[in-house]
Design a protein around this motif. Structure first.
Motif, mmCIF file in Angstrom:
data_model
loop_
_atom_site.group_PDB
_atom_site.id
_atom_site.type_symbol
_atom_site.label_atom_id
_atom_site.label_comp_id
_atom_site.label_asym_id
_atom_site.label_seq_id
_atom_site.Cartn_x
_atom_site.Cartn_y
_atom_site.Cartn_z
ATOM 1 N N LYS A 118 0.812 -1.221 0.000
ATOM 2 C CA LYS A 118 0.000 0.000 0.000
ATOM 3 C C LYS A 118 0.847 1.273 0.000
ATOM 4 C CE LYS A 118 -3.913 -2.115 2.444
ATOM 5 N NZ LYS A 118 -4.676 -2.131 3.718
ATOM 6 N N GLY A 119 2.176 1.110 0.019
ATOM 7 C CA GLY A 119 3.053 2.272 0.016
ATOM 8 C C GLY A 119 3.223 2.925 1.369
ATOM 9 N N LYS A 120 2.780 2.249 2.429
ATOM 10 C CA LYS A 120 2.925 2.813 3.779
ATOM 11 C C LYS A 120 4.269 2.457 4.398
ATOM 12 C CE LYS A 120 -2.046 2.721 4.712
ATOM 13 N NZ LYS A 120 -3.133 2.193 5.584
ATOM 14 N N LEU A 121 4.993 1.549 3.754
ATOM 15 C CA LEU A 121 6.302 1.102 4.217
ATOM 16 C C LEU A 121 7.150 0.831 2.986
ATOM 17 C CD1 LEU A 121 7.938 -0.034 6.811
ATOM 18 C CD2 LEU A 121 7.183 -2.271 5.999
ATOM 19 N N ALA A 122 8.391 1.328 2.996
ATOM 20 C CA ALA A 122 9.283 1.051 1.871
ATOM 21 C C ALA A 122 9.599 -0.448 1.834
ATOM 22 C CB ALA A 122 10.567 1.859 2.000
ATOM 23 N N GLU A 123 9.592 -1.018 0.632
ATOM 24 C CA GLU A 123 9.865 -2.451 0.482
ATOM 25 C C GLU A 123 11.183 -2.833 1.154
ATOM 26 O OE1 GLU A 123 8.198 -5.848 -0.625
ATOM 27 O OE2 GLU A 123 7.472 -4.158 -1.820
ATOM 28 N N ALA A 124 12.168 -1.930 1.042
ATOM 29 C CA ALA A 124 13.500 -2.211 1.590
ATOM 30 C C ALA A 124 13.514 -2.231 3.117
ATOM 31 C CB ALA A 124 14.493 -1.167 1.083
ATOM 32 N N GLU A 125 12.450 -1.751 3.753
ATOM 33 C CA GLU A 125 12.417 -1.704 5.226
ATOM 34 C C GLU A 125 11.805 -2.948 5.837
ATOM 35 O OE1 GLU A 125 10.527 1.882 6.541
ATOM 36 O OE2 GLU A 125 11.776 3.158 5.273
#
Length: 285
Positions: A57-64
């Motif tokens: 949903k774009g609420k968290l960067a994939e890299a995180e």
């Protein structure tokens, strides 16, 4: 007060896994403890799935995502929690269970550590009295689902110091939450107001005033509630609602907090709501 870095979370159920999720996502090291490894494995799987949904949903960067997961360590050994400088328990809403945990945490954690409880109704003051550090005991009541809901009730016991309150308030803000200060009383604010609503809604069904669907529709359409009180009761767990009502009744002595006989019968039948597949409504398990 020194900066908090390592958080012990006791209980890997719905609330405990959500609390571990938000701490790990916010950069804290988390020690997640429960009595069986299978509960911990289930919680880790749920946290990973929920973080994945946040990333989608774009609420968290994939890299995180992976760094957040790597900050969570699971254990069935309470003694391992000695590395924590802050603890929050999220065990069942029974005083005896929580009191046992607080006595253990008091013995295991460093003397300067803060001990918090996610209780939704039990006296902070009474739990604090189980320890040798009542000034460092506080309520930190998260709401379900923890990663989504903004509110944290921060509840002072009689002995809780201003410094401990300020540390926990600031901690909630670091988690992206909105802390609201509440004094110690049965049910605090949220459940003191919510549980009589749920109870009266159950009476309306029991007495044939309306169906569960009709009761909930009145509140959704007439009062702009996002979900009706009986849908919410199923979401919370009818057993949890009954436990909280009994705490309210014991603590305040007012008959309006006595759980509706229909709620008690449903709990006795194992109809606990969403988690059991049946409550006021039926659910796909």
């Amino acid at each position: 007060m020194s900066e908090l870095q390592t958080i012990a979370v006791l209980g890997a159920g719905t609330m405990g896994s959500g609390i571990a999720h938000v701490f790990a996502r916010s950069g804290f090291r988390v020690l997640l403890c429960d009595i069986e490894q299978r509960f911990l494995d289930r919680a880790v799987g749920q946290i990973r799935a929920n973080l994945g949904r946040e990333a989608a949903k774009g609420k968290l960067a994939e890299a995180e995502l992976e760094p957040a997961m790597s900050r969570i360590t699971t254990t069935v050994d309470r003694e391992a929690l000695s590395a924590a400088d802050f603890a929050v328990e999220a065990a069942s809403e029974r005083f005896e269970i929580k009191a046992d945990l607080f006595r253990a945490l008091d013995r295991i954690l460093p003397g300067e550590a803060i001990l918090a409880t996610n209780t939704s109704s039990i006296s902070i003051t009474k739990l604090a009295a189980q320890t040798q550090r009542p000034a460092q005991v506080i309520g930190m009541h998260f709401f379900n689902p923890v990663p989504v809901m903004q509110l944290v009730e921060v509840i002072r016991g009689m002995a809780t110091t201003d410094a401990v309150y300020a540390a926990v308030r600031d901690l909630a803000i670091k988690l992206g939450k909105t802390p609201v200060e509440v004094n110690d009383a049965p049910g605090f604010v949220s459940n003191r107001v919510l549980m009589p609503l749920i109870n009266e809604a159950a009476y309306a069904v029991m007495e044939g005033v309306a169906t569960p669907e009709a009761v909930d529709q009145v509140f959704k359409l007439g009062m702009a509630h996002p979900m009706g009180p009986l849908t919410l009761a199923d979401f919370i767990g009818l057993d949890v609602c009954v436990d909280i009502m009994r705490v309210l009744y014991d603590g305040l002595g007012n008959a309006k907090y006595n759980p509706c006989p229909l709620l008690i019968r449903m709990v006795d039948a194992g109809w606990l709501g969403r988690k059991s597949g049946r409550g006021f409504y039926t659910y796909e398990k």
